[in-house]
Write an enzyme that holds these catalytic residues in place. Structure first.
Site, PDB file in Angstrom:
ATOM      1  N   LYS A  28       0.872  -1.185   0.000  1.00 22.89           N
ATOM      2  CA  LYS A  28       0.000   0.000   0.000  1.00 22.89           C
ATOM      3  C   LYS A  28       0.905   1.229   0.000  1.00 22.89           C
ATOM      4  CE  LYS A  28      -1.973   3.092   1.930  1.00 22.89           C
ATOM      5  NZ  LYS A  28      -1.826   4.520   1.531  1.00 22.89           N
ATOM      6  N   GLU A  44      -0.713   7.739  -0.674  1.00 16.68           N
ATOM      7  CA  GLU A  44      -1.686   8.321  -1.617  1.00 16.68           C
ATOM      8  C   GLU A  44      -1.074   9.501  -2.383  1.00 16.68           C
ATOM      9  OE1 GLU A  44      -1.738   8.001   1.605  1.00 16.68           O
ATOM     10  OE2 GLU A  44      -2.957   9.495   2.647  1.00 16.68           O
ATOM     11  N   GLY A  71       6.830   5.339   7.909  1.00 16.09           N
ATOM     12  CA  GLY A  71       5.976   6.526   7.930  1.00 16.09           C
ATOM     13  C   GLY A  71       6.140   7.254   9.249  1.00 16.09           C
ATOM     14  N   GLU A  92       9.607   1.770  10.667  1.00 17.66           N
ATOM     15  CA  GLU A  92      10.639   2.787  10.431  1.00 17.66           C
ATOM     16  C   GLU A  92       9.931   4.123  10.508  1.00 17.66           C
ATOM     17  OE1 GLU A  92      13.719   2.217  10.123  1.00 17.66           O
ATOM     18  OE2 GLU A  92      13.865   0.130   9.495  1.00 17.66           O
ATOM     19  N   CYS A 135      13.491  11.113   6.845  1.00 17.45           N
ATOM     20  CA  CYS A 135      13.360  10.708   8.241  1.00 17.45           C
ATOM     21  C   CYS A 135      14.650  10.959   8.992  1.00 17.45           C
ATOM     22  CB  CYS A 135      13.005   9.238   8.301  1.00 17.45           C
ATOM     23  SG  CYS A 135      14.132   8.222   7.344  1.00 17.45           S
ATOM     24  N   GLU A 138       8.902  16.500  14.927  1.00 20.91           N
ATOM     25  CA  GLU A 138       9.428  16.340  13.572  1.00 20.91           C
ATOM     26  C   GLU A 138       8.706  17.301  12.624  1.00 20.91           C
ATOM     27  OE1 GLU A 138       8.447  12.813  11.213  1.00 20.91           O
ATOM     28  OE2 GLU A 138      10.594  12.593  10.819  1.00 20.91           O
TER      29      GLU A 138
HETATM   30  P1  NAD Z   1       2.300   8.772   7.187  1.00 13.90           P
HETATM   31  O1  NAD Z   1       2.570   8.063   8.457  1.00 13.90           O
HETATM   32  O2  NAD Z   1       1.294   9.857   7.180  1.00 13.90           O
HETATM   33  O3  NAD Z   1       1.811   7.735   6.062  1.00 13.90           O
HETATM   34  C1  NAD Z   1       2.589   6.606   5.728  1.00 13.90           C
HETATM   35  C2  NAD Z   1       1.699   5.567   5.083  1.00 13.90           C
HETATM   36  O4  NAD Z   1       0.760   5.076   6.039  1.00 13.90           O
HETATM   37  C3  NAD Z   1       0.867   6.071   3.903  1.00 13.90           C
HETATM   38  O5  NAD Z   1       0.834   5.070   2.914  1.00 13.90           O
HETATM   39  C4  NAD Z   1      -0.510   6.282   4.534  1.00 13.90           C
HETATM   40  O6  NAD Z   1      -1.572   6.204   3.612  1.00 13.90           O
HETATM   41  C5  NAD Z   1      -0.561   5.125   5.503  1.00 13.90           C
HETATM   42  N1  NAD Z   1      -1.490   5.277   6.620  1.00 13.90           N
HETATM   43  C6  NAD Z   1      -2.003   6.413   7.146  1.00 13.90           C
HETATM   44  N2  NAD Z   1      -2.805   6.121   8.196  1.00 13.90           N
HETATM   45  C7  NAD Z   1      -2.795   4.780   8.341  1.00 13.90           C
HETATM   46  C8  NAD Z   1      -3.394   3.874   9.261  1.00 13.90           C
HETATM   47  N3  NAD Z   1      -4.177   4.304  10.252  1.00 13.90           N
HETATM   48  N4  NAD Z   1      -3.140   2.559   9.129  1.00 13.90           N
HETATM   49  C9  NAD Z   1      -2.322   2.095   8.155  1.00 13.90           C
HETATM   50  N5  NAD Z   1      -1.724   2.902   7.232  1.00 13.90           N
HETATM   51  C10 NAD Z   1      -1.952   4.229   7.339  1.00 13.90           C
HETATM   52  O7  NAD Z   1       3.728   9.270   6.669  1.00 13.90           O
HETATM   53  P2  NAD Z   1       4.077  10.168   5.405  1.00 13.90           P
HETATM   54  O8  NAD Z   1       3.585  11.559   5.673  1.00 13.90           O
HETATM   55  O9  NAD Z   1       3.667   9.475   4.158  1.00 13.90           O
HETATM   56  O10 NAD Z   1       5.678  10.142   5.450  1.00 13.90           O
HETATM   57  C11 NAD Z   1       6.430  10.962   6.274  1.00 13.90           C
HETATM   58  C12 NAD Z   1       6.822  10.262   7.549  1.00 13.90           C
HETATM   59  O11 NAD Z   1       7.536   9.070   7.254  1.00 13.90           O
HETATM   60  C13 NAD Z   1       7.758  11.073   8.416  1.00 13.90           C
HETATM   61  O12 NAD Z   1       7.351  11.014   9.762  1.00 13.90           O
HETATM   62  C14 NAD Z   1       9.096  10.385   8.254  1.00 13.90           C
HETATM   63  O13 NAD Z   1       9.997  10.571   9.308  1.00 13.90           O
HETATM   64  C15 NAD Z   1       8.707   8.973   8.067  1.00 13.90           C
HETATM   65  N6  NAD Z   1       9.763   8.237   7.369  1.00 13.90           N
HETATM   66  C16 NAD Z   1      10.539   7.351   8.074  1.00 13.90           C
HETATM   67  C17 NAD Z   1      11.587   6.685   7.450  1.00 13.90           C
HETATM   68  C18 NAD Z   1      12.472   5.712   8.201  1.00 13.90           C
HETATM   69  O14 NAD Z   1      13.129   4.905   7.556  1.00 13.90           O
HETATM   70  N7  NAD Z   1      12.518   5.754   9.522  1.00 13.90           N
HETATM   71  C19 NAD Z   1      11.838   6.920   6.100  1.00 13.90           C
HETATM   72  C20 NAD Z   1      11.039   7.811   5.417  1.00 13.90           C
HETATM   73  C21 NAD Z   1       9.989   8.469   6.062  1.00 13.90           C
END
Ligand code: NAD
Length: 495
Positions: free
Chosen positions: A178, A181, A230, A252, A286, A387
């Site tokens: 998944k 979006e 995420g 992560e 991240c 963050e």
């Molecule tokens: P996000 O957490 O908003 O979304 C990530 C994914 O989760 C998306 O596909 C989203 O649709 C999905 N999602 C949202 N709500 C959900 C739920 N309740 N259940 C399951 N899936 C759900 O993150 P983002 O805004 O897309 O990305 C930015 C974030 O990602 C930042 O916090 C960043 O630090 C983190 N990130 C971490 C790493 C790492 O390796 N540690 C790498 C890149 C990004």
């Protein structure tokens, strides 16, 4: 203006299919124009994708496919990615506005991930264990976990997916993916390559849509493991969903990484390293070094150099080879970053440069933001604790090594840290005391397929990349064989 593309489809059980919910638009962060309409999965679509992955795992033979064949398919996927690296990179730029040269380097590097994990498919195995019990032959085997749900963010959609997909497929798991979006199109194109490489139907399924789709997927009790990248906020929700069925998880998550500059550092290199740490990818990584801790005696000088360098960063169209920083990825992220500028000012941080939308006609309709530096920040301010995920850096002075470490560790996060010093003993001392999954010494922002990556504390659980990733995608089975000919005493198993 071109009509938005409408031919992107989801991949379920080897069929390309539309979603049953209302489709959604992708909007360019450069000019605000919608350029594609994507299918949105319903709960039934998600259930069908999980069923397809389950079937490919349970009866489709994928886990029993010889490792050499799994490795061959991964290598073939690597070749296909390499042939279309430029297309894939341009598509990601269109989705999230990241600068082309960075995305291209990342996309070209994905072939190395395929090859590395192809090697592990053929070599990672169990152990024989010397047993003290007479006549017992004991060994372990590594078996695939089962069906993996991979949920990914928008900042590096393909790289962060491949960190999961390569070890998962190498070890014989099947998947439902998944993507975010904001960036689903590049993942669907990767799906075409997975199919072209010859992976059997149902081994990789892709469903698109917003967080609801991710929530349906991660709550499904037929999923054996969730691999999520995420935000920490969503990571907590996923951990709660996983708890219901005790599904295995790797997370992560976010970071607020300290980049620590000691007075004895090579300051020219440190300035470049700090700039790379926070302004590359417009700070939307991240591992961004978003807290720069500076020794008091060099604070004014270093801050002045950093401000000068930040103000010189070339903003522009992400496809322009001269551009160093492109736009933020989506409207919600832009609004969030701008909000944090207000938060920092309200808290009393000093704005040294940036903080605004740049002037100029070429920036007018895009989500651009100037590189932003806040000085004399206290570590307990929200701008130093939360963050931001944008081109905003906090400068925090420290008096000695102990204080630098204390400030560095005073965070709910623990993803990464940087240490700039010419003193090798200090580098080791500080590294040993920092609570972080990765520490870079006199460098920053390096990752590799061969080097484990992940966070401690609320930056995550588990490790991706390197041989450590194999453990995330396998269960260990222990096997005991009694090769003796006598009859065992049923009430004395040690006999
Ligand atoms: P996000 O957490 O908003 O979304 C990530 C994914 O989760 C998306 O596909 C989203 O649709 C999905 N999602 C949202 N709500 C959900 C739920 N309740 N259940 C399951 N899936 C759900 O993150 P983002 O805004 O897309 O990305 C930015 C974030 O990602 C930042 O916090 C960043 O630090 C983190 N990130 C971490 C790493 C790492 O390796 N540690 C790498 C890149 C990004």
């Amino acid at each position: 203006m071109d009509e938005p593309r409408t031919d992107y489809l989801m991949l379920i059980g080897g069929e390309w299919t539309d979603g049953q919910e209302e489709p959604f638009s992708l909007v360019s962060p450069v000019d605000g124009q919608p350029w594609a309409v994507l299918p949105s999965a319903s709960q039934a679509d998600v259930a069908a994708a999980v069923a397809a992955a389950r079937k490919a795992f349970d009866t489709g033979g994928w886990p029993r496919t010889p490792p050499a064949r799994r490795a061959r398919l991964l290598r073939r996927l690597g070749e296909l990615i390499s042939e279309r690296a430029d297309d894939l990179a341009r598509l990601q730029v269109r989705e999230n506005g990241k600068v082309l040269r960075e995305v291209l380097a990342q996309t070209k590097g994905l072939t190395d991930y395929c090859n590395y994990f192809a090697g592990l498919a053929e070599t990672a195995g169990g152990h024989t264990i010397p047993s003290s019990a007479p006549d017992m032959f004991v060994y372990t085997v590594r078996e695939p976990v089962g069906v993996v749900a991979a949920v990914t963010p928008w900042n590096s959609p393909l790289a962060l997916l491949m960190w999961k997909l390569c070890p998962a497929l190498a070890m014989g798991n099947t998947m439902v993916v998944k993507p975010s979006e904001v960036t689903p199109a590049s993942t669907l194109v990767l799906g075409e390559m997975i199919e072209a490489a010859g992976f059997p139907p149902g081994v990789v399924n892709i469903v698109t849509g917003d967080g609801r789709v991710g929530a349906w997927l991660t709550a499904d009790d037929r999923i054996d493991k969730i691999a999520f990248t995420g935000s920490t906020h969503v990571g907590r929700q996923i951990a709660a969903a996983a708890a219901a069925h005790l599904t295995r998880i790797s997370l992560e998550l976010g970071g607020k990484s300290p980049n620590i500059v000691f007075a004895d550092a090579d300051l020219d290199r440190a300035v470049e390293g700090v700039v790379a740490g926070i302004f590359a990818a417009a700070g939307q990584t991240c591992l961004a070094g978003s807290r720069v801790l500076i020794a008091q005696e060099i604070y004014e000088d270093f801050a002045a150099r950093l401000v000068q360098r930040a103000a010189r960063i070339r903003l522009g169209h992400p496809l322009d080879p001269d551009t160093e920083m492109g736009p933020l990825s989506c409207r919600a992220q832009y609004d969030k970053v701008q909000h944090y500028v207000t938060v920092a000012l309200d808290e009393g941080a000093t704005l040294l440069t940036g903080g605004r939308h740049p002037s100029g006609a070429q920036f007018r309709d895009g989500l651009f933001m100037e590189p932003t530096v806040f000085g004399k920040v206290r570590n307990d301010m929200r701008i130093a604790q939360e963050e931001v995920f944008g081109p905003v850096v906090c400068l925090i002075p420290f008096t000695d090594e102990d204080e630098a470490i204390a400030i560095g560790n005073a965070s709910i996060y623990g993803l990464a840290a940087g240490v700039w010093t010419r003193d090798i003993a200090r580098a080791h001392r500080v590294c040993a005391r920092l609570r972080a999954g990765t520490v870079w010494i006199n460098t920053y922002r390096r990752t590799s397929y061969a080097v484990p990556f992940g966070g401690v504390r609320q930056s995550g659980l588990g490790r991706e990349n390197g041989a450590a990733a194999v453990e995330e995608y396998t269960e260990v089975k222990s096997v005991w064989i009694d090769s003796g000919s006598g009859i065992a005493d049923p009430f004395n198993p040690r006999a």
